[in-house]
Scaffold this motif. Structure first.
Motif, PDB file in Angstrom:
ATOM      1  N   THR A   1      12.327  12.258  13.518  1.00 17.41           N
ATOM      2  CA  THR A   1      11.285  12.156  14.537  1.00 17.41           C
ATOM      3  C   THR A   1      10.933  10.686  14.803  1.00 17.41           C
ATOM      4  N   GLY A   2      10.887  10.326  16.086  1.00 21.68           N
ATOM      5  CA  GLY A   2      10.429   8.994  16.464  1.00 21.68           C
ATOM      6  C   GLY A   2      11.466   7.891  16.396  1.00 21.68           C
ATOM      7  N   VAL A   3      12.758   8.203  16.153  1.00 27.79           N
ATOM      8  CA  VAL A   3      13.750   7.127  16.021  1.00 27.79           C
ATOM      9  C   VAL A   3      14.208   6.588  17.366  1.00 27.79           C
TER      10      VAL A   3
ATOM     11  N   PRO B   1      17.025   5.759  11.105  1.00 23.22           N
ATOM     12  CA  PRO B   1      15.582   5.513  10.985  1.00 23.22           C
ATOM     13  C   PRO B   1      15.314   4.038  10.728  1.00 23.22           C
ATOM     14  N   LEU B   2      14.060   3.647  10.867  1.00 27.06           N
ATOM     15  CA  LEU B   2      13.699   2.241  10.630  1.00 27.06           C
ATOM     16  C   LEU B   2      13.995   1.806   9.206  1.00 27.06           C
ATOM     17  N   SER B   3      13.967   2.742   8.254  1.00 28.52           N
ATOM     18  CA  SER B   3      14.234   2.391   6.858  1.00 28.52           C
ATOM     19  C   SER B   3      15.651   1.856   6.674  1.00 28.52           C
ATOM     20  N   GLU B   4      16.543   2.156   7.617  1.00 28.66           N
ATOM     21  CA  GLU B   4      17.918   1.677   7.525  1.00 28.66           C
ATOM     22  C   GLU B   4      18.162   0.447   8.379  1.00 28.66           C
ATOM     23  N   ARG B   5      17.143  -0.010   9.076  1.00 33.81           N
ATOM     24  CA  ARG B   5      17.302  -1.221   9.894  1.00 33.81           C
ATOM     25  C   ARG B   5      15.989  -2.006   9.945  1.00 33.81           C
ATOM     26  N   ARG B   6      15.482  -2.282   8.761  1.00 37.19           N
ATOM     27  CA  ARG B   6      14.189  -2.945   8.659  1.00 37.19           C
ATOM     28  C   ARG B   6      14.206  -4.340   9.288  1.00 37.19           C
ATOM     29  N   GLU B   7      15.383  -4.971   9.350  1.00 35.56           N
ATOM     30  CA  GLU B   7      15.449  -6.306   9.946  1.00 35.56           C
ATOM     31  C   GLU B   7      15.147  -6.282  11.449  1.00 35.56           C
TER      32      GLU B   7
ATOM     33  N   LEU C   1      -0.675 -13.126   8.923  1.00 36.97           N
ATOM     34  CA  LEU C   1       0.079 -12.956   7.682  1.00 36.97           C
ATOM     35  C   LEU C   1      -0.059 -11.531   7.159  1.00 36.97           C
ATOM     36  N   GLN C   2      -1.268 -10.960   7.284  1.00 42.10           N
ATOM     37  CA  GLN C   2      -1.477  -9.590   6.819  1.00 42.10           C
ATOM     38  C   GLN C   2      -0.629  -8.612   7.620  1.00 42.10           C
ATOM     39  N   ALA C   3      -0.555  -8.823   8.932  1.00 36.45           N
ATOM     40  CA  ALA C   3       0.248  -7.927   9.764  1.00 36.45           C
ATOM     41  C   ALA C   3       1.729  -8.092   9.457  1.00 36.45           C
ATOM     42  N   GLN C   4       2.173  -9.321   9.224  1.00 35.91           N
ATOM     43  CA  GLN C   4       3.570  -9.542   8.840  1.00 35.91           C
ATOM     44  C   GLN C   4       3.895  -8.790   7.562  1.00 35.91           C
ATOM     45  N   SER C   5       2.991  -8.863   6.607  1.00 36.30           N
ATOM     46  CA  SER C   5       3.197  -8.165   5.350  1.00 36.30           C
ATOM     47  C   SER C   5       3.238  -6.655   5.579  1.00 36.30           C
ATOM     48  N   HIS C   6       2.360  -6.163   6.426  1.00 37.12           N
ATOM     49  CA  HIS C   6       2.326  -4.735   6.731  1.00 37.12           C
ATOM     50  C   HIS C   6       3.639  -4.289   7.372  1.00 37.12           C
ATOM     51  N   LEU C   7       4.169  -5.077   8.278  1.00 39.16           N
ATOM     52  CA  LEU C   7       5.423  -4.730   8.933  1.00 39.16           C
ATOM     53  C   LEU C   7       6.565  -4.646   7.928  1.00 39.16           C
ATOM     54  N   ARG C   8       6.540  -5.538   6.937  1.00 38.91           N
ATOM     55  CA  ARG C   8       7.627  -5.555   5.957  1.00 38.91           C
ATOM     56  C   ARG C   8       7.483  -4.454   4.920  1.00 38.91           C
ATOM     57  N   GLN C   9       6.258  -4.132   4.523  1.00 39.56           N
ATOM     58  CA  GLN C   9       6.060  -3.247   3.376  1.00 39.56           C
ATOM     59  C   GLN C   9       5.820  -1.787   3.736  1.00 39.56           C
ATOM     60  N   HIS C  10       5.353  -1.519   4.950  1.00 39.77           N
ATOM     61  CA  HIS C  10       5.072  -0.127   5.326  1.00 39.77           C
ATOM     62  C   HIS C  10       6.377   0.660   5.456  1.00 39.77           C
ATOM     63  N   ASP C  11       6.342   1.934   5.118  1.00 39.52           N
ATOM     64  CA  ASP C  11       7.549   2.766   5.141  1.00 39.52           C
ATOM     65  C   ASP C  11       7.925   3.233   6.549  1.00 39.52           C
ATOM     66  N   TRP C  12       6.990   3.269   7.485  1.00 41.80           N
ATOM     67  CA  TRP C  12       7.219   3.698   8.868  1.00 41.80           C
ATOM     68  C   TRP C  12       7.868   5.079   8.931  1.00 41.80           C
ATOM     69  N   PRO C  13       7.228   6.092   8.361  1.00 41.70           N
ATOM     70  CA  PRO C  13       7.811   7.443   8.423  1.00 41.70           C
ATOM     71  C   PRO C  13       7.932   7.961   9.850  1.00 41.70           C
ATOM     72  N   GLY C  14       7.065   7.471  10.756  1.00 43.04           N
ATOM     73  CA  GLY C  14       7.141   7.872  12.161  1.00 43.04           C
ATOM     74  C   GLY C  14       8.116   7.057  12.966  1.00 43.04           C
ATOM     75  N   ASN C  15       8.798   6.112  12.300  1.00 42.51           N
ATOM     76  CA  ASN C  15       9.863   5.324  12.905  1.00 42.51           C
ATOM     77  C   ASN C  15       9.393   4.517  14.117  1.00 42.51           C
ATOM     78  N   VAL C  16      10.243   4.396  15.134  1.00 44.26           N
ATOM     79  CA  VAL C  16       9.957   3.522  16.270  1.00 44.26           C
ATOM     80  C   VAL C  16       8.686   3.943  16.992  1.00 44.26           C
ATOM     81  N   ARG C  17       8.452   5.240  17.070  1.00 44.49           N
ATOM     82  CA  ARG C  17       7.252   5.717  17.754  1.00 44.49           C
ATOM     83  C   ARG C  17       5.994   5.247  17.030  1.00 44.49           C
ATOM     84  N   GLU C  18       5.992   5.317  15.712  1.00 44.35           N
ATOM     85  CA  GLU C  18       4.840   4.855  14.926  1.00 44.35           C
ATOM     86  C   GLU C  18       4.655   3.349  15.083  1.00 44.35           C
ATOM     87  N   LEU C  19       5.765   2.610  15.074  1.00 48.05           N
ATOM     88  CA  LEU C  19       5.697   1.159  15.237  1.00 48.05           C
ATOM     89  C   LEU C  19       5.128   0.796  16.605  1.00 48.05           C
TER      90      LEU C  19
END
Length: 447
Positions: A179-181, A318-324, A350-368
């Motif tokens: 969902t959301g990829v 999913p985003l978990s496979e292309r975090r870059e 800096l906090q948002a950068q950290s959030h982007l790197r560390q969050h799992d993004w289960p909703g993928n692109v739609r959540e982002l």
């Protein structure tokens, strides 16, 4: 950019002080270019300079304030740290109001300079990163808008190359993914890159089809079927010469699947009340978020329809496979949201950068994309306290402390001494926190 190895330009007409400060900064790990005059330093400066300028104020010919003014003309976001005598403090304060990053009143401790430089380097890094992403977004905007796939990761580069080949072949295609990829984006890219690009792209949300209206809505009805009713052209027929996109195809009932299968086999539709079928020239793209093979085994999906749809299957990662790809995607969505909301795009904290790197993004692109829209509105989910069901203060503080610790470790590539200095933590306290949060220091070394 590693804050420790970032380039610095140091300007001072006092040769002894220049040599001493240069040596001290180099011992701290910085790359230093030393100049005895502002004019010489300005020859190597431009808007792409990735570091920080440190200049004395009292100098002959060109003083530090003029260096600051000219640097600001080159790039108003380039950090300039002024070194001032006691009598120059009011002047330096005015320079701060005009945009100087910091000033240090002589004599100052080396640690004061080191900390100021580190903060300035981090600020510069954020500015350049935002510029890079904005430039990438502009380049994407200049590209063919019919190709809406974003990302430069290996998996996305491969997917885009396959999409081009499949689009040209115009074969029926099944798109799978969580969902959301962005399965709909892939479908639209297949249409936009095909010979059918000038024709209709008809999207059908299969999960939302009404059983009672399925026949008329998809197949249409003839004039006279109901008194005074005009002929209704079904959505399948509207896709004639174009593309029919069956989104969430797993949502079709077995009876609906059977009727759709006949269309795919014969490429004709039979409207209600019609005396004969109508031929349709359509390319069919289906999308699913489940394992259709398992659905076939479970009896929830017809095997013959599955094989008809899955001649070519594309999997969207999913985003978990292309975090870059996350920073580029986020900046693209952020700028689009800011333009839509008629607001200036905020800089990435800096906090948002950290959030982007560390969050799992289960909703993928739609959540982002949704996060980017909230960020454009000034709602930063990376900060504690933004959740309706937020945890207690102690837990929020602990989460923020852990995130800050991990962020600093990553920024300093696991160099413990540098991290302790940046966070002003005694050695025992640092290791106590590392143990408390279960942080593996080896994961951050050499990044």
């Amino acid at each position: 950019m590693n804050p420790v190895t970032a380039p610095l330009i140091l300007i001072d007409d006092d040769a002894d002080l220049l040599a001493a400060q240069s040596q001290a900064l180099r011992l701290d790990g910085f790359s230093v270019q030393a100049f005895a005059s502002g004019a010489e330093a300005l020859k190597v400066l431009d808007a792409t300079f990735p570091g920080v300028v440190i200049t004395d104020v009292r100098m002959p010919v060109m003083d530090g304030l003029e260096v600051f003014a000219r640097t600001r003309a080159l790039d108003p976001d380039l950090p300039v740290i002024l070194m001032t005598g006691h009598g120059d403090v009011p002047m330096a304060v005015q320079a701060l109001k005009d945009g100087a990053y910091d000033f240090l009143s002589k004599p100052f401790a080396q640690d004061d300079l080191r900390q100021s430089v580190r903060r300035a380097v981090q600020t510069r890094e954020l500015v350049l990163e935002n510029r890079r992403l904005r430039q990438a977004h502009a380049q994407l905007a200049d590209q063919d808008s019919r190709y809406p796939l974003l990302g430069d990761s290996a998996v996305m580069t491969h997917l885009k190359s396959v999409v081009v080949r499949v689009a040209e072949a115009e074969v029926d295609t099944l798109i799978s993914g969580d969902t959301g990829v962005g399965k709909d984006r892939v479908a639209r890219a297949l249409h936009a890159l095909s010979a059918r690009k000038g024709r209709a792209f008809v999207h059908i949300g299969c999960a939302a089809l009404d059983e009672e209206r399925f026949q008329s809505e998809l197949f249409g009805s003839e004039q006279g079927l109901r008194p005074g009713a005009p002929r209704l052209i079904g959505r399948i027929e509207k896709a004639h010469k174009g593309t029919l996109f069956l989104d969430e195809v797993e949502g079709l009932t077995l009876s609906q699947q059977a009727r759709l299968l006949r269309v795919l086999e014969t490429r004709e539709v039979w409207p209600e009340g019609a005396e004969s079928p109508r031929q349709v020239d359509i390319r069919v793209i289906a999308a699913t978020r489940i394992d259709l093979v398992q659905a076939v085994r479970d009896g929830r999906f017809r095997a013959d329809l599955y094989y008809r749809l899955s001649g070519v299957t594309l999997r969207v990662p999913p985003l978990s496979e292309r975090r870059e790809d996350i920073p580029l995607l986020f900046q693209h969505f952020l700028l689009a949201a800011a333009a839509r909301l008629n607001r200036p795009a905020p800089r990435l904290s800096l906090q948002a950068q950290s959030h982007l790197r560390q969050h799992d993004w289960p909703g993928n692109v739609r959540e982002l994309e949704q996060y980017a829209e909230r960020y454009a509105l000034g709602i930063d989910d990376s900060l504690p306290g933004n959740d309706v069901d937020a945890p207690g203060l102690a837990e929020q503080v602990a989460r923020y402390e852990e995130a800050l610790l991990r962020e600093t470790l990553e920024r300093h590539e696991g160099q413990v001494r540098s991290v302790m200095e940046a966070l002003k933590l005694p050695r025992k306290t640092f290791y106590d926190k590392v143990n408390r949060y279960g942080i593996d220091l080896n994961l951050y070394r050499g990044r």
